[in-house]
Design an enzyme around this catalytic site. Structure first.
Site, short mmCIF file in Angstrom:
data_model
loop_
_atom_site.label_atom_id
_atom_site.label_comp_id
_atom_site.label_asym_id
_atom_site.label_seq_id
_atom_site.Cartn_x
_atom_site.Cartn_y
_atom_site.Cartn_z
N GLY A 660 -17.74 -2.83 2.79
CA GLY A 660 -16.51 -3.57 2.55
C GLY A 660 -16.22 -3.81 1.08
O GLY A 660 -15.05 -4.05 0.71
N GLU A 661 -17.21 -3.74 0.21
CA GLU A 661 -17.00 -3.99 -1.21
C GLU A 661 -16.30 -2.79 -1.85
O GLU A 661 -16.63 -1.64 -1.56
CB GLU A 661 -18.33 -4.25 -1.91
CG GLU A 661 -19.07 -5.47 -1.38
CD GLU A 661 -20.38 -5.69 -2.08
OE1 GLU A 661 -20.55 -5.14 -3.20
OE2 GLU A 661 -21.25 -6.39 -1.54
N SER A 662 -15.36 -3.07 -2.75
CA SER A 662 -14.56 -2.01 -3.36
C SER A 662 -15.42 -1.07 -4.21
O SER A 662 -15.21 0.15 -4.23
CB SER A 662 -13.44 -2.62 -4.22
OG SER A 662 -14.01 -3.45 -5.24
#
Length: 1353
Positions: A660-662
């Site tokens: 989920g982290e960019s």
């Protein structure tokens, strides 16, 4: 069967020299063809509610007789071992003919059955050489002319009437038509002709002009009516298929209708109507058996380029490719409906796909094996055809699904080596999904899918090849394991009665098991013993096989791969709990290097199933340098060649969950973009363009499929957002539009699928499958030997036994019983041959439950109840069949078998010779009555109890009967049903051969024999002091008898059994305080063992004789009871072969080999003296018993022991006689005679002893006491003593023991003799020594008197 040849007008089967492999291929192909026809008939029948319902338990049949007949034929066709011309045609024609005759079937069902008969006739399966062909042809004519069916509409009736005419015409044109009787045929035709005469003109065949159709002309056909189109394409397929087979190297002298095959001629059948099935001109029956030596061109002048040469032929391979492509295009009509089970409903005309599938199936039957030699045609089958089959495999139509399964079965038979991954996909995404109701499939879909799976299981090598090629491949699923589990679970009736589906699954399961059992005798059974070990690290994804065609190479290879795959699965489980520990585990098993490298970890993530995709995504998205390297290596394992960007992105993101982290997303997409641009740089300018477009697709996917986004992105928005990203230029609008609609239609799933199951085949996955198929390892073809059966059976044995047991428990019909019994016996055979003792024990435990012998008896007449229970009788016979055949490999299962035997013993059903040993056998064999049937020996005893009212045996019960004046009711005569049940019971016991288990125990392996002995000791129970029930004692006695029997039968292995047997007998003897049958059997069984084994087992003689000390430990009351028998039995042990010296000399021979002779002699002397003395002392005590009979028997026994022994000293001592014993005079007479007899018997040895004089004084003193005893009727004793004493003196005189001497002293025999004798009988000296000098006598008397006075003082 020889090669199939096409004739000018009639296709026939002619015998030619052929190798066995080709012959087997033909037989299997014919079986597949008939199997396809059975499937078609059943599929049509299922569309009718009458035939498509489930079975409800009750008195009705499991299924209708028509369906049962078809399914029975389906079960048999793949098991026929003979050539087809030697198989009675009625066997495979009769089920179809019954459908045709039946008036319960509708026109569609009758029409399909007629088409099946027509196909069999036109393919010339029957010829003049076929066995019983005349009867078969008349059956066909009679059935067709007697055709009856329900009329639903005029059109259906016309079709059926037309097919009737086609079948009759095929009969007349068949090579077997010469076998038809003209008169009978005419009568049948006249009989049936009246019913169809009015329809002949309306249903006459249409004449269709044959068109030379090439690729571009196919578009013209689309607009033609279906009937015309069918006839046209059949003719095209007919000629092109023949041309195909001819160009692949078969005999080039084949001709069609007398022409050379140039396409200018037409067939005499061109005017016939055909509905999706080849007529007689359309095939020669699967003529795909090709001689590889002729696979190339016959001469050098044909060295024309391949495609150019074929294009000169009017109906060559290019035309066939176009036709196949066209037929596959007809199956593409459902592409817009999706590929899910529910979405793929029948919203289109069913006739179009059935038409295409029917022609495809016929083409594969005709030239399946030859298709592998034409790359374009093979590529079409591998990709487009199989992809469409996958789509239609999820069809809700049973008929379409059945046809799809028939095609796949034919493809498996002919082209499986080219369709490895396609077959995996079909089973994973179609069969395994449809056969389970939880995926939304209807009952009809489940049944068709299960029937197809069972058909595959009946192919002998199918499961072996699935295991070797898929289960042992780290990149493939465990198809064999999944299919075996599916069959096992589907056989379980859960909260419902037993249905045809359960029986069908059981058939498939047993087919797999019986295939393994049949392979046992073909060799390579023991090759599974070599374990697989990884001594050092080797990249597991790089393991290769040197030769996939040599079992010596591929068998170890697939085992090694399976070992690696299992270890990877264990490592995945560890990784899911703790990633660090998971990697350490794999390092410890040498699957990863000691120092981790990015490539090995990446391959672990890529090729290991069962990994937590969240953990994998977090690992790959980590910023750590090593994790970044793993990410790039991971991306490098994908093949994105010629893939669309969205397809490649779908495949990439299916293997893990996108973080989920960019920043993690960026790192993941950068690795993906670099790999994609490296392999597919056609449109994209650089990898940055691939990265930006990938980001854009992820954003579009979120926008379109996130419910929280209200305003969705339009196509124009998407195109506008991606301007100038391709190196400053725009991407083609069509390219972006295609990507947009692809994402909108099918979501890219960035989260793992929830729940376990079988994934759907999406277009992206199919593209990936085609890429993998080019790089996958070659397909391993297995033969009929049991290379991998041990490993396979170890996987499926547990579920298989459970499934068969559950069906056997729920079944109500004997044919189902027999099916289960066949499965049990096959499991037992495999378990024994592969040394799987635990599996065999589990089987025995399961079977014993069905015998009802272990259940508490709740019926008044258990014997009759057993005779009425077919299931229990069959289970009982099976249990003892397994015990007799495979007893070597039974371990703990002996306990359950003995429980059954004990129950039969309690019921009185065992033969008398169950507990016999080898010696008994030899004795009984000389008996003329030996070997009589069990029925005669037990019938009278059991039949007396039938009909007798049960009476109470307890004290209160009898007392209450007395009070109520209850009189015994008259015994009723048994009924015929009771007699029959009783007879069945006895016959069942006779079939069991229970006695063989023990009489043949000498052939059991050591481990099994030891477990049998331990089971007998366990079944007997621990003896307890105090009262035991008669039933428990009877059980213990019977078990002891069996234990003694197997001990005597295994005298060569007595060392293996002796310790346990001795301890058991000792526990009985030491815990018994009252005489009983058990202690009697223990004591005399021990004596019997010693008698039998002492002459043969000199090395165990000391242990055997030591065991006799148990007799001395008997309680006094018990010893009194059996003293006579004990002495009779123990005498032969001590003196039957030369006395104790000889006995212990035999014991000492082995000892003298290991020690000095003096030590050996001393050992023998010590053992003998100790044992003999204890025996005599014990008998001496018994001689003082209060009971006269006991005393007298003890004295006689003591005489046997003492007079049968040489060179052993008599015990010296005074017997205690303090108690007054009644009726002692008889005992005293016997005792006195014994004393004299033993003394004289051992006189020579005793006289040499230094203590002889003292002993002699005691003997005389004992006689003196007997003379002075005051007892009733003592006159006989007083008369006997002088006579015996006189006899002793004469013998002593004769042997020189008693002679005159002048020596004085206390040990002077002469002096001591007359000193005591003259006190009793003064005249005896003159009678014994009448001629002695009076002076000497006087001297001796005076001297004796002085000596006596001195002693008295």
């Amino acid at each position: 069967m020889g090669r199939l040849r096409l004739q000018s007008s009639i296709n026939a089967i002619e015998e030619e020299p052929e190798d066995c492999e080709a012959t087997s291929s033909n037989k299997t192909a014919l079986g597949c063809m008939i199997n396809s026809e059975i499937g078609a008939v059943l599929a049509v029948m299922r569309r009718n509610v009458r035939w498509g319902g489930r079975y409800v338990s009750g008195d009705d049949q499991l299924e209708h007789s028509l369906i049962q007949a078809l399914k029975n034929l389906r079960r048999q066709i793949f098991s026929w071992q003979n050539e087809w011309h030697s198989v009675n045609p009625s066997l495979y024609l009769q089920p179809f003919l019954e459908v045709i005759r039946s008036d319960e079937t509708g026109a569609p069902i009758t029409g399909v059955a007629l088409s099946s008969i027509h196909k069999i006739l036109t393919l010339d399966v029957l010829d003049v050489n076929t066995v019983n062909v005349e009867d078969a042809m008349h059956l066909v004519v009679d059935a067709v002319t007697s055709c009856r069916f329900e009329v639903t509409d005029p059109a259906s009736e016309e079709i059926v009437l037309t097919k009737i005419l086609q079948v009759l015409l095929a009969c007349m044109k068949s090579k077997a038509s010469v076998m038809l009787n003209v008169d009978n045929t005419e009568q049948s035709l006249v009989k049936g002709g009246s019913s169809i005469n009015n329809e002949v003109h309306a249903c006459s065949s249409h004449h269709v002009m044959f068109l030379n159709v090439s690729g571009p002309a196919l578009s013209i056909c689309i607009g033609l009516p279906l009937l015309v189109l069918s006839s046209l394409l059949i003719k095209i397929l007919k000629f092109t298929s023949f041309s195909l087979v001819q160009t692949t190297g078969l005999d080039t002298d084949y001709s069609f209708s007398g022409k050379s095959g140039n396409g200018s001629g037409t067939s005499e059948y061109d005017g016939q109507l055909s509905s999706g099935v080849f007529n007689s001109a359309s095939s020669g029956l699967i003529s795909g058996v090709m001689d590889e030596s002729n696979a190339s061109t016959d001469n050098g002048k044909d060295a024309v380029p391949y495609d150019l040469h074929l294009m000169t032929e009017p109906y060559g391979v290019p035309c066939m490719v176009e036709i196949f492509h066209f037929l596959c295009s007809l199956l593409n009509v459902v592409e817009h409906t999706g590929m899910g089970l529910r979405a793929n409903s029948i919203t289109f005309d069913e006739d179009v796909p059935l038409f295409a599938l029917g022609l495809i199936n016929s083409a594969i039957e005709l030239g399946g094996p030859a298709m592998r030699h034409h790359p374009r045609l093979l590529s079409l089958i591998q990709d487009e055809l199989f992809r469409n089959l996958m789509q239609f495999g999820l069809s809700a139509s049973p008929l379409i699904l059945s046809m799809v399964c028939s095609i796949v079965l034919n493809l498996y038979q002919h082209l499986r080596t080219e369709l490895k991954l396609q077959l995996e996909a079909f089973f994973s995404c179609v069969i395994l999904r449809l056969a389970q109701s939880r995926y939304g499939a209807s009952y009809q879909q489940q049944e068709v899918a299960m029937e197809a799976l069972v058909d595959f299981c009946r192919q002998k090598t199918f499961m072996v090849e699935m295991y070797a090629n898929l289960d042992c491949d780290i990149t493939c699923g465990n198809v064999f394991e999944d299919l075996a589990n599916l069959l096992s679970k589907s056989a379980f009736p859960v909260n419902c009665p037993l249905s045809s589906m359960h029986i069908l699954a059981l058939d498939g399961l047993i087919a797999v098991i019986q295939g393994m059992a049949e392979r046992i005798g073909n060799g390579s059974v023991g090759s599974e013993s070599s374990p697989v070990n990884l001594e050092e690290y080797t990249p597991f994804w790089m393991v290769k096989c040197e030769n996939y065609g040599d079992p010596d190479h591929w068998v170890p290879f697939v085992r090694r791969r399976k070992y690696i795959k299992r270890r990877l699965m264990i490592g995945a489980d560890h990784f899911n709990r703790d990633p660090k520990k998971g990697l350490e585990f794999l390092q410890g098993t040498h699957l990863l290097p000691e120092k981790l490298d990015p490539q090995s970890v990446a391959c672990f993530f890529r090729y290991t199933a069962g990994l937590d995709k969240n953990l994998v995504g977090d690992f790959l998205g980590n910023h750590d340098e090593f994790c970044v390297q793993v990410l790039h290596e991971f991306a490098g394992t994908f093949d994105f060649q010629d893939m669309n960007l969205d397809t490649a992105l779908r495949l990439f993101l299916e293997t893990f969950r996108l973080p989920g982290e960019s920043q993690k997303i960026q790192r993941v997409l950068e690795a993906f973009s670099g790999r994609y641009y490296e392999q597919s740089p056609q449109i994209l300018a650089n990898k940055d363009a691939a990265l930006l477009l990938s980001y854009s697709l992820i954003m579009l996917n979120t926008d379109q499929h996130n419910v929280q986004v209200k305003k969705k992105m339009t196509e124009e928005d998407f195109i506008r957002n991606n301007r100038h990203i391709n190196g400053g230029n725009d991407l083609p609008r069509e390219f972006l539009s295609e990507l947009y609609y692809s994402i909108c239609k099918n979501e890219i799933r960035t989260t793992p699928e929830q729940g376990a199951g079988f994934a759907e085949m999406t277009p992206s996955r199919w593209i990936d499958l085609m890429h993998k198929s080019k790089k996958t390892s070659p397909y391993v073809v297995s033969d009929s030997r049991a290379y991998l059966d041990h490993d396979m059976f170890a996987i499926m044995s547990g579920p298989t036994i459970a499934a068969i047991s559950v069906v056997f428990d729920h079944a109500e019909y004997e044919d189902v019983y027999q099916t289960c019994i066949d499965g049990f016996l096959a499991v037992a055979k495999i378990s024994a041959c592969h040394h799987l003792e635990d599996v065999l024990d589990d089987l025995v435990v399961s079977l014993c439950k069905f015998t009802t012998l272990l259940n508490p008896s709740s019926v008044e007449e258990p014997v009759l109840a057993f005779g009425d229970d077919a299931k229990a009788r069959m289970a009982t016979v099976t249990v003892f069949t397994i015990a007799n055949r495979y007893g070597d490999f039974i371990r703990t299962g002996w306990r359950n078998i003995l429980d059954c035997i004990l129950r039969l013993h309690k019921l009185g059903l065992l033969p008398a010779r169950v507990a016999s040993d080898a010696a008994d056998d030899s004795e009984m064999s000389s008996d003329p009555g030996h070997g009589k049937p069990l029925t005669n020996s037990l019938s009278s005893a059991h039949m007396q109890s039938i009909g007798t009212p049960r009476r109470s045996s307890g004290l209160m019960g009898r007392f209450s009967q007395l009070l109520s004046l209850d009189t015994e009711e008259p015994r009723s005569q048994p009924t015929e049903q009771q007699l029959a049940a009783h007879q069945r019971t006895l016959q069942t016991i006779q079939k069991c051969h229970i006695d063989s288990i023990f009489t043949e125990s000498k052939f059991l392996q050591a481990d099994s024999l030891l477990q049998l002995a331990r089971a007998l000791i366990w079944a007997a129970g621990r003896p307890q002091k105090g009262n035991t029930s008669p039933e428990d004692e009877d059980t213990a006695v019977f078990c002891l008898e069996l234990l003694i029997a197997i001990t005597l039968n295994n005298r060569d292995r007595i060392g293996l059994l002796w310790q346990g047997v001795y301890e058991h007998i000792a526990s009985i003897v030491q815990s018994t305080v009252v005489a009983s049958a058990l202690v009697e059997k223990a004591v005399f069984g021990l004596l019997r063992i010693c008698q039998r084994l002492l002459p043969y087992k000199e090395n165990l003689a000391d242990e055997l004789l030591r065991s006799l000390q148990l007799v001395l430990k008997l309680d006094a009351r018990v010893a009194d009871q059996y003293c006579e028998q004990i002495t009779q039995e123990i005498g032969p042990c001590c003196g039957s072969y030369g006395g104790v010296r000889c006995l212990f000399g035999a014991v000492g021979r082995d000892a003298r080999e290991a020690m000095a002779e003096a030590e050996a002699a001393k050992l023998c002397e010590d053992i003998g003296k100790d044992m003999w003395m204890k025996l005599v002392q014990a008998l001496r005590k018994v001689c003082l018993d209060q009971r006269e009979e006991v005393r007298n028997h003890a004295l006689l026994s003591l005489q046997m022991c003492l007079t049968g022994v040489d060179e052993i000293c008599l015990p010296i001592g005074e017997p205690s006689n303090s108690k007054r014993i009644p009726n002692i005079e008889g005992t005293l007479v016997l005792a006195l005679k014994l004393l004299v007899k033993v003394f004289l018997h051992l006189l020579q040895e005793l006289s040499q002893l230094s203590s002889f004089c003292k002993l002699w004084r005691n003997v005389i003193g004992r006689m003196e006491k007997y003379m002075k005893l005051k007892v009733k009727r003592g006159e006989k004793l007083q008369e006997l003593v002088p006579e015996l004493l006189k006899n002793i003196l004469f013998v002593m005189k004769t042997k020189g023991v008693l002679v005159p001497t002048s020596t004085l002293g206390g040990d002077n025999v002469w002096e001591q003799t007359w000193l005591h004798v003259n006190k009793i009988f003064p005249s005896l000296q003159s009678e014994v020594f009448p001629n002695q000098d009076s002076e000497v006598l006087q001297y001796n008397q005076t001297d004796a008197g002085e000596t006596a006075s001195a002693q008295n003082e």
